[in-house]
Design an enzyme around this catalytic site. Structure first.
Site, short mmCIF file in Angstrom:
data_model
loop_
_atom_site.label_atom_id
_atom_site.label_comp_id
_atom_site.label_asym_id
_atom_site.label_seq_id
_atom_site.Cartn_x
_atom_site.Cartn_y
_atom_site.Cartn_z
N SER A 178 3.85 5.97 -3.19
CA SER A 178 4.96 5.56 -2.36
C SER A 178 5.08 4.04 -2.19
O SER A 178 6.07 3.55 -1.66
CB SER A 178 4.84 6.21 -0.98
OG SER A 178 3.64 5.81 -0.32
N SER A 179 4.08 3.28 -2.65
CA SER A 179 4.16 1.81 -2.58
C SER A 179 4.91 1.27 -3.79
O SER A 179 4.50 0.29 -4.42
CB SER A 179 2.75 1.21 -2.50
OG SER A 179 1.99 1.79 -1.48
N ILE B 91 -2.15 7.78 0.32
CA ILE B 91 -2.61 9.07 0.83
C ILE B 91 -2.80 10.10 -0.27
O ILE B 91 -3.31 11.19 -0.05
CB ILE B 91 -1.65 9.63 1.90
CG1 ILE B 91 -2.29 10.78 2.69
CG2 ILE B 91 -0.33 10.07 1.28
CD1 ILE B 91 -1.53 11.24 3.88
N GLY B 92 -2.37 9.77 -1.49
CA GLY B 92 -2.56 10.68 -2.60
C GLY B 92 -2.51 9.96 -3.93
O GLY B 92 -2.45 10.57 -4.98
N GLY B 93 -2.49 8.62 -3.84
CA GLY B 93 -2.34 7.78 -5.02
C GLY B 93 -1.26 6.75 -4.83
O GLY B 93 -0.82 6.09 -5.78
N SER B 94 -0.80 6.56 -3.59
CA SER B 94 0.38 5.75 -3.32
C SER B 94 0.22 4.26 -3.57
O SER B 94 1.20 3.53 -3.62
CB SER B 94 0.84 5.96 -1.87
OG SER B 94 1.34 7.26 -1.70
N LYS C 31 4.49 -3.40 2.39
CA LYS C 31 5.19 -2.12 2.26
C LYS C 31 6.02 -1.85 3.52
O LYS C 31 5.62 -2.20 4.63
CB LYS C 31 4.16 -1.02 2.03
CG LYS C 31 4.71 0.35 1.72
CD LYS C 31 3.55 1.30 1.43
CE LYS C 31 4.03 2.71 1.15
NZ LYS C 31 2.91 3.63 0.86
#
Length: 522
Positions: free
Chosen positions: A226-227, A247-250, A151
């Protein structure tokens, strides 16, 4: 008359016109602000153009290197190499049946092809060719000769980690991150960086530097974030193993949207990621791949003495292979609807089918509900991310409350829905409510992973037309629009365990994967 009075008379005259002075000052200030704004935009534009030019140069040089290798090695069976699982690939590399050069160039060629379609790469790491030449010195590594994508926010010496933010351009890392160092020590070859949304705090995948990334199964859909670049590249076949952060499901959201497996370890099991969040909601690095065994092999490779020496803050706990390969039945908690965001029809069906398979395999399924989820989302997650960590004590109290309920139900692991299917572009920013299925496990610091188990059917789409949600409000209406047109897209479930029971979580994921593979064979 003193010198100040003379100065005023020269500048302003005998009777200063203060209205004119103030007007002139305001005009001058406005002009200055316009100039600075224009100058700032011009500098930003130049930075973006340099970044794009650097990416294009790296892609062109990679294209040329692949062409030269193919011309000199016509016997390379690229399609065979790309079809192998990570375990099979690693076995053939160590046995000498395949060479690192053949594997590397096969995946480089595929990555270039996938990137042309999906715009998922931010740059090719040209130093990877230098590492390839010296790869023989790492033949004992668990990931010997394996190309690995990373990433964009993961530090690699000499390259930016912008997180999709312009102000972080032209700030190359002075050294490799711990994660990259350990991957290299284990014989892996980081060869490409992948795209992210601006600032990472989004589950879409677009930024003003590198543009918009598309879903490998449908270009009208987002790969998630985000990934997202990782999800798109691996889902498109351009990488056998990648590293993301969550951090929240990334990690879990793009894995779900792109039809691959992804794992968020307990924070600090590998290394805590100090990203844009913070406070009580913790982020962590984790692997993404086509199957669960690949995730486990990556975790085993990373949880080594070299990692523990480089970063003494990481607990020196090697990967527990015995727990991962255990065979006794599990006691599994489950819920189909968290009461906050109603799952799509395909999400609910995927969970019910998984539950039924697990029960037929001899596992015990127990209804479970997260206590006070609305409170946790509003008071702990949202205020915890936006604040400065003042809610840490409340978060610890809530974790104990959840674990008490977990113990009361005598659970080993938990099965729950996973956000999906992939959204239409531009909807993630409007739908933070659906993050309740993933971000709660960052708050609780529970390891969690996703396994694709099904695809959206025509029946799911028909049922979606009548979707009302839990509240029938604007968010529920937006959610229906976001997932409309998803027939054929992958759908996943989420597997969760208690903190530090990462191997048990992966074992559970592997069991789910095994049952669905056997179902497909029948």
């Amino acid at each position: 008359m003193d010198r100040m009075d003379n100065f005023k008379r020269v500048i302003f005259g005998a009777e200063p016109n203060w209205t004119a002075i103030l007007t002139a000052t305001a005009c001058g200030t406005g002009a200055l602000m316009l100039f600075l704004n224009w100058f700032g935009h011009k500098q930003s534009w130049k930075k973006i153009q340099r970044a794009k030019a650097g990416r294009e140069t790296s892609l062109q040089r990679a294209e040329l290197a692949v062409l030269q290798f193919n011309e000199s090695h016509p016997e390379t069976d690229t399609s065979l190499i790309l079809s192998l699982s990570l375990a099979e690939l690693s076995k053939q590399l160590k046995g000498g049946t395949l060479t690192p050069e053949a594997v590397f160039h096969s995946y480089m060629e595929k990555t270039l092809e996938v990137n042309r379609r999906l715009n998922c790469c931010t740059e090719i790491l040209l130093e990877s060719w230098d590492q390839l030449e010296d790869i023989g010195s790492h033949k004992d590594g668990l990931l010997y000769g394996v190309p690995v994508s990373i990433k964009e926010n993961i530090g690699y010496k000499g390259h930016d980690s912008t997180c999709g933010v312009i102000c972080k351009l032209d700030l190359p890392a002075t050294g490799d991150s711990v994660l990259v160092e350990v991957l290299k020590r284990q014989g892996a070859i980081p060869f490409v960086k992948t795209n992210v949304p601006q600032s990472l705090l989004s589950y879409d995948c677009s930024n003003p530097i590198y543009g918009l990334t598309l879903n490998p199964h449908n270009p009208q859909k987002t790969p998630g974030g985000s990934s997202g670049g990782e999800g798109a590249l691996i889902g498109g076949g351009g990488s056998v193993l990648g590293m993301g952060s969550d951090i929240g499901g990334s990690i879990r959201i793009p894995s779900s949207f792109c039809g691959i497996c992804g794992f968020k370890p307990t924070a600090n099991r590998l290394r805590w990621v100090d990203e844009w969040g913070g406070g009580v909601v913790l982020s962590s690095y984790g692997p993404m791949a086509r199957d669960v065994d690949s995730l486990a092999l990556c975790m085993q490779a990373l949880l080594c003495d070299h990692m523990f020496r480089l970063d003494p803050t990481v607990p020196p706990i090697p990967f527990n292979q015995q727990v991962y390969q255990r065979s006794k039945p599990l006691r599994i908690g489950y819920y189909e609807n968290d009461g906050y965001a109603m799952p799509s029809p395909s999400m609910g069906r995927a969970l019910r089918e998984t539950k039924a398979l697990l029960e037929r395999a001899g596992h015990t399924l127990v209804p479970f509900s997260l206590p006070r989820l609305s409170y946790a989302i509003h008071e702990l997650v949202i205020r915890g991310i936006a604040g400065d960590g003042c809610f840490c004590l409340c978060s610890k109290d809530y974790m104990h409350e959840v674990m008490a309920e977990w113990r009361r139900c005598e659970l080993d692991v938990l099965l729950c829905p996973m956000m999906g299917p992939a959204y239409n572009h531009n909807y993630p920013g409007k739908l933070t409510s659906a993050l309740s299925y993933t971000i709660i496990y960052n708050l609780l610091n529970f390891p969690a992973g996703v396994v694709p188990v099904s695809t959206v059917t025509a029946e799911d789409e028909e049922e979606l037309r009548h979707y009302k949600g839990n509240y029938g409000d604007l968010l529920d209406k937006l959610y229906r629009k976001a997932v409309t047109g998803g027939e054929g897209l992958p759908v996943a479930v989420q597997c969760v365990a208690l903190p530090w029971q990462d191997e048990l979580c992966l074992h559970f994921m592997r069991e789910v994967e095994r049952l669905f593979r056997e179902k497909k064979k029948k």
